[in-house]
Design a protein around this motif. Structure first.
Motif, PDB file in Angstrom:
ATOM      1  N   GLY A   1      33.319  49.256  39.253  1.00  0.00           N
ATOM      2  CA  GLY A   1      33.348  49.083  40.699  1.00  0.00           C
ATOM      3  C   GLY A   1      33.422  47.644  41.159  1.00  0.00           C
ATOM      4  O   GLY A   1      33.446  47.383  42.349  1.00  0.00           O
ATOM      5  N   LYS A   2      33.446  46.707  40.225  1.00  0.00           N
ATOM      6  CA  LYS A   2      33.501  45.293  40.619  1.00  0.00           C
ATOM      7  C   LYS A   2      34.723  44.659  39.963  1.00  0.00           C
ATOM      8  O   LYS A   2      34.937  44.817  38.773  1.00  0.00           O
ATOM      9  N   ALA A   3      35.508  43.943  40.753  1.00  0.00           N
ATOM     10  CA  ALA A   3      36.720  43.315  40.240  1.00  0.00           C
ATOM     11  C   ALA A   3      36.358  42.149  39.321  1.00  0.00           C
ATOM     12  O   ALA A   3      35.406  41.416  39.571  1.00  0.00           O
ATOM     13  N   SER A   4      37.131  42.001  38.274  1.00  0.00           N
ATOM     14  CA  SER A   4      36.928  40.883  37.357  1.00  0.00           C
ATOM     15  C   SER A   4      37.365  39.590  38.053  1.00  0.00           C
ATOM     16  O   SER A   4      38.132  39.619  39.029  1.00  0.00           O
ATOM     17  N   PRO A   5      36.907  38.449  37.542  1.00  0.00           N
ATOM     18  CA  PRO A   5      37.359  37.177  38.134  1.00  0.00           C
ATOM     19  C   PRO A   5      38.888  37.051  38.134  1.00  0.00           C
ATOM     20  O   PRO A   5      39.458  36.530  39.084  1.00  0.00           O
ATOM     21  N   GLN A   6      39.537  37.556  37.091  1.00  0.00           N
ATOM     22  CA  GLN A   6      41.003  37.497  37.037  1.00  0.00           C
ATOM     23  C   GLN A   6      41.614  38.344  38.152  1.00  0.00           C
ATOM     24  O   GLN A   6      42.558  37.930  38.809  1.00  0.00           O
ATOM     25  N   ASP A   7      41.055  39.527  38.382  1.00  0.00           N
ATOM     26  CA  ASP A   7      41.538  40.390  39.469  1.00  0.00           C
ATOM     27  C   ASP A   7      41.326  39.719  40.820  1.00  0.00           C
ATOM     28  O   ASP A   7      42.174  39.790  41.711  1.00  0.00           O
ATOM     29  N   GLN A   8      40.180  39.071  40.977  1.00  0.00           N
ATOM     30  CA  GLN A   8      39.881  38.376  42.231  1.00  0.00           C
ATOM     31  C   GLN A   8      40.853  37.219  42.442  1.00  0.00           C
ATOM     32  O   GLN A   8      41.298  36.977  43.562  1.00  0.00           O
ATOM     33  N   LEU A   9      41.186  36.518  41.360  1.00  0.00           N
ATOM     34  CA  LEU A   9      42.144  35.410  41.450  1.00  0.00           C
ATOM     35  C   LEU A   9      43.508  35.924  41.895  1.00  0.00           C
ATOM     36  O   LEU A   9      44.126  35.354  42.798  1.00  0.00           O
TER      37      LEU A   9
ATOM     38  N   ALA B   1      44.203  38.624  43.552  1.00  0.00           N
ATOM     39  CA  ALA B   1      44.124  39.070  44.950  1.00  0.00           C
ATOM     40  C   ALA B   1      44.128  37.874  45.899  1.00  0.00           C
ATOM     41  O   ALA B   1      44.795  37.903  46.946  1.00  0.00           O
ATOM     42  N   ALA B   2      43.404  36.823  45.544  1.00  0.00           N
ATOM     43  CA  ALA B   2      43.355  35.622  46.390  1.00  0.00           C
ATOM     44  C   ALA B   2      44.721  34.958  46.455  1.00  0.00           C
ATOM     45  O   ALA B   2      45.137  34.480  47.519  1.00  0.00           O
ATOM     46  N   GLN B   3      45.438  34.934  45.337  1.00  0.00           N
ATOM     47  CA  GLN B   3      46.776  34.339  45.322  1.00  0.00           C
ATOM     48  C   GLN B   3      47.737  35.142  46.191  1.00  0.00           C
ATOM     49  O   GLN B   3      48.565  34.558  46.900  1.00  0.00           O
ATOM     50  N   GLU B   4      47.617  36.460  46.173  1.00  0.00           N
ATOM     51  CA  GLU B   4      48.455  37.307  47.028  1.00  0.00           C
ATOM     52  C   GLU B   4      48.131  37.070  48.507  1.00  0.00           C
ATOM     53  O   GLU B   4      49.021  37.039  49.347  1.00  0.00           O
ATOM     54  N   GLN B   5      46.841  36.910  48.789  1.00  0.00           N
ATOM     55  CA  GLN B   5      46.415  36.659  50.170  1.00  0.00           C
ATOM     56  C   GLN B   5      46.995  35.332  50.655  1.00  0.00           C
ATOM     57  O   GLN B   5      47.485  35.228  51.781  1.00  0.00           O
TER      58      GLN B   5
ATOM     59  N   ASN C   1      43.893  28.020  54.900  1.00  0.00           N
ATOM     60  CA  ASN C   1      42.784  27.234  54.335  1.00  0.00           C
ATOM     61  C   ASN C   1      41.755  28.136  53.672  1.00  0.00           C
ATOM     62  O   ASN C   1      41.265  27.835  52.577  1.00  0.00           O
ATOM     63  N   LYS C   2      41.419  29.245  54.314  1.00  0.00           N
ATOM     64  CA  LYS C   2      40.458  30.192  53.731  1.00  0.00           C
ATOM     65  C   LYS C   2      41.000  30.769  52.430  1.00  0.00           C
ATOM     66  O   LYS C   2      40.263  30.905  51.454  1.00  0.00           O
ATOM     67  N   ALA C   3      42.280  31.113  52.428  1.00  0.00           N
ATOM     68  CA  ALA C   3      42.888  31.692  51.224  1.00  0.00           C
ATOM     69  C   ALA C   3      42.928  30.669  50.093  1.00  0.00           C
ATOM     70  O   ALA C   3      42.683  31.010  48.932  1.00  0.00           O
ATOM     71  N   GLN C   4      43.204  29.399  50.416  1.00  0.00           N
ATOM     72  CA  GLN C   4      43.218  28.355  49.396  1.00  0.00           C
ATOM     73  C   GLN C   4      41.827  28.181  48.789  1.00  0.00           C
ATOM     74  O   GLN C   4      41.691  28.009  47.573  1.00  0.00           O
ATOM     75  N   LYS C   5      40.797  28.236  49.623  1.00  0.00           N
ATOM     76  CA  LYS C   5      39.424  28.123  49.126  1.00  0.00           C
ATOM     77  C   LYS C   5      39.077  29.314  48.233  1.00  0.00           C
ATOM     78  O   LYS C   5      38.415  29.151  47.210  1.00  0.00           O
ATOM     79  N   ALA C   6      39.541  30.498  48.603  1.00  0.00           N
ATOM     80  CA  ALA C   6      39.291  31.693  47.795  1.00  0.00           C
ATOM     81  C   ALA C   6      39.978  31.579  46.436  1.00  0.00           C
ATOM     82  O   ALA C   6      39.401  31.955  45.408  1.00  0.00           O
ATOM     83  N   VAL C   7      41.199  31.038  46.417  1.00  0.00           N
ATOM     84  CA  VAL C   7      41.924  30.846  45.161  1.00  0.00           C
ATOM     85  C   VAL C   7      41.161  29.865  44.276  1.00  0.00           C
ATOM     86  O   VAL C   7      40.963  30.125  43.081  1.00  0.00           O
TER      87      VAL C   7
END
Length: 68
Positions: A5-13, A15-19, A51-57
C-alpha cells in the motif's frame, strides 16, 4: 512496491517526474492565453506548481539514493 500500500521511493520519483512534466506542459499551453483576463494569475500559479513539482522530484531523488 516496498511495503503493502505504500509506493517505493522509485515509484514516487517517477510520479514526481510525471507531475513536473505535466506542470511544464501546462505552462506552455498557457502561452495561448497571453493577454486574456487572468493570464498573469494563471502563469504565477503554473510557476508555483512547477516549483512544487521540482521540490518533489528532488526529495524523491534523495529518497531513492538513501534507499540504496
Amino acid at each position: 512496491m516496498g511495503r503493502w500500500g505504500k509506493a517505493s521511493p522509485q515509484d514516487q520519483l517517477e510520479a514526481a517526474q510525471e507531475q513536473l512534466k505535466g506542470a511544464k506542459q501546462h505552462q506552455k499551453d498557457l502561452g495561448e492565453l497571453r493577454g486574456m483576463p487572468g493570464y498573469k494569475e494563471a502563469l504565477k500559479s503554473s510557476a508555483d506548481n512547477i516549483n512544487k513539482a521540482q521540490k518533489a522530484v528532488k526529495a524523491a531523488q534523495k529518497a531513492v539514493q538513501n534507499e540504496r
